[in-house]
Design a protein around this motif. Sequence first.
Motif, PDB file in Angstrom:
ATOM      1  N   UNK A  81      -6.707 -81.920  35.414  1.00 58.83           N
ATOM      2  CA  UNK A  81      -7.246 -81.287  34.052  1.00 58.83           C
ATOM      3  C   UNK A  81      -7.674 -82.289  32.904  1.00 58.83           C
ATOM      4  N   UNK A  82      -7.111 -83.316  32.545  1.00 57.77           N
ATOM      5  CA  UNK A  82      -7.243 -83.917  31.562  1.00 57.77           C
ATOM      6  C   UNK A  82      -8.719 -84.813  31.763  1.00 57.77           C
ATOM      7  N   UNK A  83      -8.990 -85.309  32.984  1.00 54.95           N
ATOM      8  CA  UNK A  83     -10.141 -85.872  33.190  1.00 54.95           C
ATOM      9  C   UNK A  83     -11.572 -84.975  33.024  1.00 54.95           C
ATOM     10  N   UNK A  84     -11.301 -83.837  33.455  1.00 51.94           N
ATOM     11  CA  UNK A  84     -12.126 -82.939  33.024  1.00 51.94           C
ATOM     12  C   UNK A  84     -12.419 -82.469  31.729  1.00 51.94           C
ATOM     13  N   UNK A  85     -11.379 -82.165  31.003  1.00 52.15           N
ATOM     14  CA  UNK A  85     -11.290 -81.699  29.590  1.00 52.15           C
ATOM     15  C   UNK A  85     -11.983 -82.760  28.667  1.00 52.15           C
ATOM     16  N   UNK A  86     -11.938 -84.180  28.958  1.00 51.96           N
ATOM     17  CA  UNK A  86     -12.175 -85.077  27.952  1.00 51.96           C
ATOM     18  C   UNK A  86     -13.894 -85.019  28.216  1.00 51.96           C
ATOM     19  N   UNK A  87     -14.254 -84.721  29.405  1.00 48.97           N
ATOM     20  CA  UNK A  87     -15.898 -84.748  29.726  1.00 48.97           C
ATOM     21  C   UNK A  87     -16.629 -83.493  28.747  1.00 48.97           C
ATOM     22  N   UNK A  88     -15.687 -82.504  28.665  1.00 52.29           N
ATOM     23  CA  UNK A  88     -16.689 -81.381  28.165  1.00 52.29           C
ATOM     24  C   UNK A  88     -16.712 -81.018  26.811  1.00 52.29           C
ATOM     25  N   UNK A  89     -17.714 -80.157  26.165  1.00 49.41           N
ATOM     26  CA  UNK A  89     -18.018 -80.047  24.829  1.00 49.41           C
ATOM     27  C   UNK A  89     -17.972 -78.719  24.590  1.00 49.41           C
ATOM     28  N   UNK A  90     -18.190 -78.250  23.366  1.00 46.80           N
ATOM     29  CA  UNK A  90     -18.403 -77.071  22.802  1.00 46.80           C
ATOM     30  C   UNK A  90     -19.319 -76.043  23.610  1.00 46.80           C
ATOM     31  N   UNK A  91     -20.440 -76.971  24.084  1.00 50.11           N
ATOM     32  CA  UNK A  91     -21.652 -76.247  24.598  1.00 50.11           C
ATOM     33  C   UNK A  91     -21.096 -75.507  26.014  1.00 50.11           C
ATOM     34  N   UNK A  92     -20.014 -75.866  26.623  1.00 51.71           N
ATOM     35  CA  UNK A  92     -19.775 -75.354  27.836  1.00 51.71           C
ATOM     36  C   UNK A  92     -19.699 -73.864  27.800  1.00 51.71           C
ATOM     37  N   UNK A 270     -20.718 -81.539  30.785  1.00 52.69           N
ATOM     38  CA  UNK A 270     -20.427 -80.231  29.703  1.00 52.69           C
ATOM     39  C   UNK A 270     -19.976 -79.012  30.441  1.00 52.69           C
ATOM     40  N   UNK A 271     -20.539 -78.477  31.580  1.00 50.74           N
ATOM     41  CA  UNK A 271     -20.744 -77.232  32.043  1.00 50.74           C
ATOM     42  C   UNK A 271     -19.762 -76.915  33.185  1.00 50.74           C
ATOM     43  N   UNK A 272     -19.107 -78.056  33.719  1.00 46.42           N
ATOM     44  CA  UNK A 272     -18.468 -77.834  34.932  1.00 46.42           C
ATOM     45  C   UNK A 272     -17.115 -78.495  34.767  1.00 46.42           C
ATOM     46  N   UNK A 273     -15.987 -78.060  35.598  1.00 47.60           N
ATOM     47  CA  UNK A 273     -14.508 -78.544  35.337  1.00 47.60           C
ATOM     48  C   UNK A 273     -14.214 -78.693  37.061  1.00 47.60           C
TER      49      UNK A 273
END
Length: 295
Positions: A81-92, A270-273
């Motif tokens: 979860x964490x390695x994805x969450x730090x990659x993402x932004x509000x644009x997701x 930004x758009x995937x997890x």
Amino acid sequence: MSKSIFQLVDELPTGGLTISMLKALDFVAPGEWENTVGFVNTIKKVTGEDDEDLIQQIGERAIYLFNDKSQGYQTALWLYQTVDATDRALGAAALANKVGEKIPLLGFLNSVTPKADKAQTIDLTLKLVAELVAFCQINGIPGDSIGDFVASLGEYSGESLIRMVALVCVDGLIPLGPGFISKALSMLDQTNPHELEQNSTFQSIKDVIPGDSPAGKLNFIGESFDSVKGWMSGLVSANDLTPQKVVHNLQGFIDIADDKLDYLAAFIDVSTNYYEHTGTQTLAHRLIERAVAEI
């Protein structure tokens, strides 16, 4: 964990950008990954069982194992979860609303800039280390067991294999180019512990990375990535993978020019997890296998 493994698997999405991307990468590992959603469905798929009482017993045992904090399952899930969450932004969230359309990146280019090669390298190699440490946590072995992890890669299948395929394709080839392995190793050699400490992903997961100092952890990251270069280069050569070939297969749901591949990498961040999605599936799979063996 605020949610049970039962809830997490039940709530996995059946569509969206992450699923579209993973399906588009099926050409690298044909038929390996199915987006199995739902805890009971996963038990049935893993075990082939239809007996409701037995399915209930397996499910209860799997949930018990996940909840046992002396085991490594919750840590493994947290890593995914964490390695994805730090990659993402509000644009997701905004991008997710466009699912179902073929998404042009023109507007997106104004709001998100691609990472510098060194930052991209650190993120790529930290995702690899997260995979290694999660593997060790799930299997109850020391977190620095690089040899066991490398040996296991040859046995990777299903959701675990497609996750590594995505790592190579969208975190390696697309942003860093066809020589991404040597480029990443060279960039790591030029990285100092202070630069590593500036990375938000590293700050989030540093406590579970082997090494007694930032310099020691940096050495472990480099050693881990170096250890899988043979597997990654084998995957690339066996499938004749190039950034252009990967993008061609992604063009079913995204419009991108070949000279904008670094922006595509930012878009995917930004758009995937995909790490969290397939990691949750891997964890459920392993829990169910163990539960079956123990009841």
